[in-house]
Design an enzyme around this catalytic site. Sequence first.
Site, PDB file in Angstrom:
ATOM      1  N   ASP A   1     -33.480   1.064 -45.854  1.00 52.83           N
ATOM      2  CA  ASP A   1     -34.443   2.199 -45.968  1.00 52.83           C
ATOM      3  C   ASP A   1     -35.619   1.541 -46.686  1.00 52.83           C
ATOM      4  OD1 ASP A   1     -35.342   4.238 -44.969  1.00 52.83           O
ATOM      5  OD2 ASP A   1     -33.907   5.955 -46.384  1.00 52.83           O
ATOM      6  N   ASP A   2     -35.557   1.128 -48.012  1.00 51.63           N
ATOM      7  CA  ASP A   2     -36.575   0.697 -48.870  1.00 51.63           C
ATOM      8  C   ASP A   2     -36.954  -0.841 -48.316  1.00 51.63           C
ATOM      9  OD1 ASP A   2     -36.832   1.674 -51.783  1.00 51.63           O
ATOM     10  OD2 ASP A   2     -34.652   2.197 -51.050  1.00 51.63           O
TER      11      ASP A   2
END
Length: 699
Positions: free
Chosen positions: A399-400
């Site tokens: 996600d990051d």
Amino acid sequence: MDGSSSLARDRRAQQDAAANVPSLSTAIQRTSDWLLAHQHADGYWCAELEGDSILQSEYLLLLAWANREETETAKKLSKKLLSQQRADGSWAQYPEGKIDVSSSVKAYFALKLTGHQPSADYMVKARDAILEAGGADVVNSFTRLYLALLGQIPMEICPAVPPEMILLPNWFPLNIYRMSSWSRTIFIPLSICWALRPVVDRSEDCSIRELFIKPPEQWPELRCPGQENSGGLFTWERFFRTADATLKRIEKWRLRPLRKRALKACEQWILDRMPKSDGLGAIFPPILWSIIAFRALGYDDQHEAVQSCWNELDKLMIHDESDDTIRIQPCKSPVWDTTITLRALAAGRQGADVPRVRKSLDWLLSKEVRDKGDWTNNVRSEPGGWFFEFNNEFYPDLDDTAMALMALQEQLAEMGVTLEVHPGQSWENTTVLTTSNRIAVEDAIDRTMLLDKVSSATKRGLAWSADMQNHDGGWGAFDKNNDAEFLCKVPFADHNAMIDPSWPDLSARVIESFGLLGVNQHSRGKLGDVVRNAITYIRENQHFDGSWYGRWGVNYIYGTWQCLVGLVAVGIPTDDEMIQRGAAWLKGCQQQSGAWGETCDSYENPNLKGIGTPTPSQTAWALLGLLAAGEEESEAVRKGIQYLLRTQKEDGTWDEEPFTGTGFPRVFYLRYHYYRIYFPLLALATWAKKINPATEATR
């Protein structure tokens, strides 16, 4: 008052309200200015990450175990905990949620340990609420472990957490790397505690037997939320319950030939993962249990490892002088907040030419992972990607990484520089191409250095993300193919996060980052195959009504937004039936005010999907999904934009009380304090780019 006077008054009120609605450009500038003004001096953004009352409760239980419950810190934590009690006497997982028995029992116990008298009205109300909801008998496994640690119940009532599991090879079905990363980091210190039993018995001076309906030996079996008891001669649930009972008998008979070796391996495993990290896993639970584990192993309070854990917990505290309380964050979110802020600022035309923004790019690049972590147990790839917190080198996440890749590309685009991937048949001949429209001569060297750094990090992040793709075409957060569903039947698994399988929202975000780099469903080579497999996975996981499940945000609004954006980014046309159905679902759950909202209850009851108190963040998500679907001229989008403009405060922010972030569905939820700011900015600025700049949103 006659009818004409009332009508005139209402008309004047409407006119006054309309007069206070900012123009689109003003609203975008206000929020951009607010974000830039709240940037940290080092270049990052990091807002409060708010969880529920268990953070205060569990820290207080730790303090009581360590004989520190009479400190000033404990008093301020208990004051905060008491303020979180609801009118019915209970504590919940999120503001509008129903009673959570585990949270309520821990809160009651923590308050009692810190000197609150059981005869106090609020304690009586808490006790009544808990007993009505089933008593301490129905608490989850983690709560049982806290109760056992403080002598309230026998350790045998808790699920077995054998340290010998760390010795099992990677090919064995039950090895620790089949667990999700967050379960793994909790399991290892917990296993030390389970083996060594560092119990501080408080049953004499502080018993909570008044919360028990039946003796602990008669409490019901533990089960993961949503996991129903299956029938048949053989079930995994029956297998693990038998294994749990067998392990406890072995423990009682002291048949533990590998115990010493296992404990040493667990100890070293924790120590190896503490450097370059904000504590083990960089999240609250494993840091807390590491303190107890180290003390059980014989470390004294002054030991460097123990002190490091206490210091990391101190960093998670927020001291509120306004009410003289302390509250705890589950972790910190600087990389996540910085990447989304950069994307929102880029959409609002605040690019890397702004010195503050350039500083944040340098900070973000400094957080790229360059060392190998737990993910290497299933993946052979050069380290790359980004984590969520300030430091968490062992645990980069998809996600990051996707958000960071997109933030870097969109900021470069504001400089007039575009990175495009030229996919090859292998990573060796996959290249990142650069095109430039405007680079001032005086800035050429500085920009070239930035571009080189971004290009290198982009190639590594892209390759790492592709190699982390699961066999079903999707992605989990931290590990590859971490999808052994039978592990959800383990008694310890009732935190509903034992595995880390593919999820549509996360998978769509990964391919969105690919799409920004020019990789789409028509690309050749390995990257093209990765995208096509992901599209198939996302298509197969669309619900009949057109929505998608949201694992990391609440809930179907979050999932549907991200899937629409990701699919369109990799070349799925907006007239595709999948896109049309998703957009139709979003429009169908828009509220009369023009906003969107969805309750955390939708995880437990899908009939509530798309229903809830309107919020700026969820309204922004729905708008971004519709904009990706080509709905910029639709009435739904215009009403949503008007809602955001109408509810924006003069300082450029919005108010938002409901939790819209998800930690573990049905177990733990989050309120990201910047979601109400950068997501609305991203939606407004994205719409501004889609329409004629002269168009007024309020018309």
